[in-house]
Design an enzyme around this catalytic site. Structure first.
Site, PDB file in Angstrom:
ATOM      1  N   LYS A 192       0.863  -1.125   0.015  1.00 38.38           N
ATOM      2  CA  LYS A 192       0.009   0.029   0.076  1.00 38.38           C
ATOM      3  C   LYS A 192       0.831   1.087   0.021  1.00 38.38           C
ATOM      4  CE  LYS A 192      -3.857   0.590   0.908  1.00 38.38           C
ATOM      5  NZ  LYS A 192      -4.907   1.428   0.068  1.00 38.38           N
ATOM      6  N   ASP A 253      -5.796 -16.227   2.844  1.00 37.52           N
ATOM      7  CA  ASP A 253      -7.067 -16.602   3.273  1.00 37.52           C
ATOM      8  C   ASP A 253      -8.126 -16.812   2.108  1.00 37.52           C
ATOM      9  OD1 ASP A 253      -6.414 -17.612   6.034  1.00 37.52           O
ATOM     10  OD2 ASP A 253      -8.243 -16.641   6.998  1.00 37.52           O
TER      11      ASP A 253
HETATM   12  C1  IPM Z   1      -1.818 -17.847   9.586  1.00 41.43           C
HETATM   13  C2  IPM Z   1      -2.556 -17.553  11.135  1.00 41.43           C
HETATM   14  C3  IPM Z   1      -1.882 -17.205  12.215  1.00 41.43           C
HETATM   15  C4  IPM Z   1      -1.172 -15.523  11.618  1.00 41.43           C
HETATM   16  C5  IPM Z   1      -2.209 -17.002  13.455  1.00 41.43           C
HETATM   17  C6  IPM Z   1      -2.698 -18.253  14.012  1.00 41.43           C
HETATM   18  C7  IPM Z   1      -1.113 -16.070  14.580  1.00 41.43           C
HETATM   19  O1  IPM Z   1      -3.900 -16.924  10.858  1.00 41.43           O
HETATM   20  O2  IPM Z   1      -0.896 -18.608   9.812  1.00 41.43           O
HETATM   21  O3  IPM Z   1      -2.266 -17.295   8.723  1.00 41.43           O
HETATM   22  O4  IPM Z   1      -1.982 -14.670  11.602  1.00 41.43           O
HETATM   23  O5  IPM Z   1      -0.246 -15.643  10.795  1.00 41.43           O
HETATM   24 MG    MG Z   2      -3.932 -16.359   8.834  1.00 38.04          MG
END
Ligand code: IPM
Ligand code: MG
Length: 369
Positions: A192, A253
């Site tokens: 960004k 994600d």
């Molecule tokens: C990931 C998870 C972790 C992160 C958490 C569990 C700390 O979301 O590995 O993506 O935020 O990195």
């Molecule tokens: Mg994560």
């Protein structure tokens, strides 16, 4: 030579998922003389219950000494109110930081059999094969100050600090360019720079190292918000995406969900190659979390964990044929219509964690024979 694996199953569905990998390891030792030696420790809430810490120093030492760490998942409602410093996630963050696992590889591959399970139209995701490279030891996850201060006027202030130094951006960009060369030779860097100084520097450093060492690779830059939008609009335009720790957390994600289920996505976290031996410290973990709601029921999808072990074979032990076969075994089982509940579809056969693991192992054994 013996290959030392340190298993950290953790909480929730982690132990069930790792259990299926244990079967594969046993098979490789018995039938393929693979010579894996395993040891096991505690991480996350179970480590807190046992030692009052999210990972003990003794287990940390074993992780540092192992050839590779296999990590399940951490966390659950049971530990929602433990102190911040010892919350389950702190164990994972300590492993990443102390082992200097700066490069997180998160492939998002859509198995053809699962294209219909994606939240996007099948034609947008069928054949999807992208690799997100997330910087994992810097940025706002670890930057100081990181605190909540009392302003004394009835207000508090929460502070996190986003920091990136040149070397951190250079080394993660280097990993992205090098891996791109083994794929479709294209990197898209996301930050960004329109609002963040760290984004301005990120953009400059990626551009410079590209010019100096990797000009054969196609490079694009995208603002991370636009990148998120493009990921759900036309994900197949990407080959390798390189981005910082926080954007990488979110974008991976999103990418995971494109593939049909969070239960499908593996990851590898790698350190720098050792100057003498060339070996990298490494940790392999599924992207999904501990899924406390389904833990212990024998219904969790073990595919992300098994695919993480395939990445371990590939990146830590250079066992390319074995890694290819294990990935093929997963694809074949999906083609046969065998499904865990999270990816269940009409006309398929729903199975539990153990039966899914067994089906993959059977295919893998057949392909390896
Ligand atoms: C990931 C998870 C972790 C992160 C958490 C569990 C700390 O979301 O590995 O993506 O935020 O990195
Ligand atoms: Mg994560």
């Amino acid at each position: 030579m013996a290959k030392h694996l340190f298993l950290l199953p953790g909480d929730g569905i982690g132990p069930e998922a790792i259990g299926e990998v244990r079967k594969i390891i046993a098979h490789m030792n018995d039938a393929m003389s693979a010579d894996f030696v395993t040891d096991e420790g505690l991480v996350g809430g179970c480590a807190y219950d046992a030692h009052g810490a999210a990972i003990s120093d003794a287990d940390m030492e074993k992780a540092m000494a192992a050839d590779a760490v296999l990590f399940g998942a951490v966390g659950g409602p049971k530990w929602d109110s433990v102190p911040y410093e010892v919350r389950p996630e702190a164990g994972l963050l300590r492993l990443r930081k102390d082992m200097e696992l700066f490069a997180n590889l998160r492939p998002a591959i859509c198995y053809p059999a699962l294209a219909a399970a994606s939240s996007l139209k099948p034609e947008l995701v069928d054949g999807l094969d992208i690799l997100i490279i997330r910087e994992l030891t810097g940025g706002v996850y670890f930057g100081e100050p990181k605190e909540i201060i009392d302003l004394g006027n009835g207000q508090k202030r929460g502070i996190d600090t986003q920091i990136y130094d040149t070397y951190e951006i250079e080394r993660i960009a280097g990993v992205a360019f090098e891996l791109a060369r083994t794929r479709k030779n294209a990197v898209c860097s996301m930050e960004k720079r329109n609002v963040m100084k760290s984004g301005v520097l990120w953009n400059q450093v990626v551009t410079e190292i590209h010019k100096a060492k990797y000009s054969d690779v196609k490079l694009d830059h995208m603002l991370a918000d636009a990148g998120g939008m493009q990921l759900v609009r036309a994900p197949k335009q990407f080959d390798v995406i390189v981005t910082d720790n926080l954007f990488g957390d979110m974008l991976s994600d999103v990418a995971a969900m494109l593939t049909g289920s969070l239960g499908m996505l593996p990851s590898a976290s790698l350190g720098a190659p050792d100057g003498k031996t060339g070996k990298r410290k490494a940790l392999y973990e599924p992207v999904h979390g501990s899924a406390p709601d389904i833990a212990g029921k024998g219904i969790a999808n073990p595919i992300a964990m098994i695919a993480s072990f395939a990445m371990c074979l590939r990146y830590s032990f250079n066992m390319i044929t074995e890694a290819d076969n294990l990935e093929k075994a997963i694809a074949n089982v999906l083609d046969q219509g065998i499904r865990t509940g999270d990816i269940m579809a009409d006309g398929c056969r729903q199975v539990g964690t153990g039966d899914m693991g067994d089906a993959i192992l059977k295919e893998f054994a057949g392909l390896s024979a």
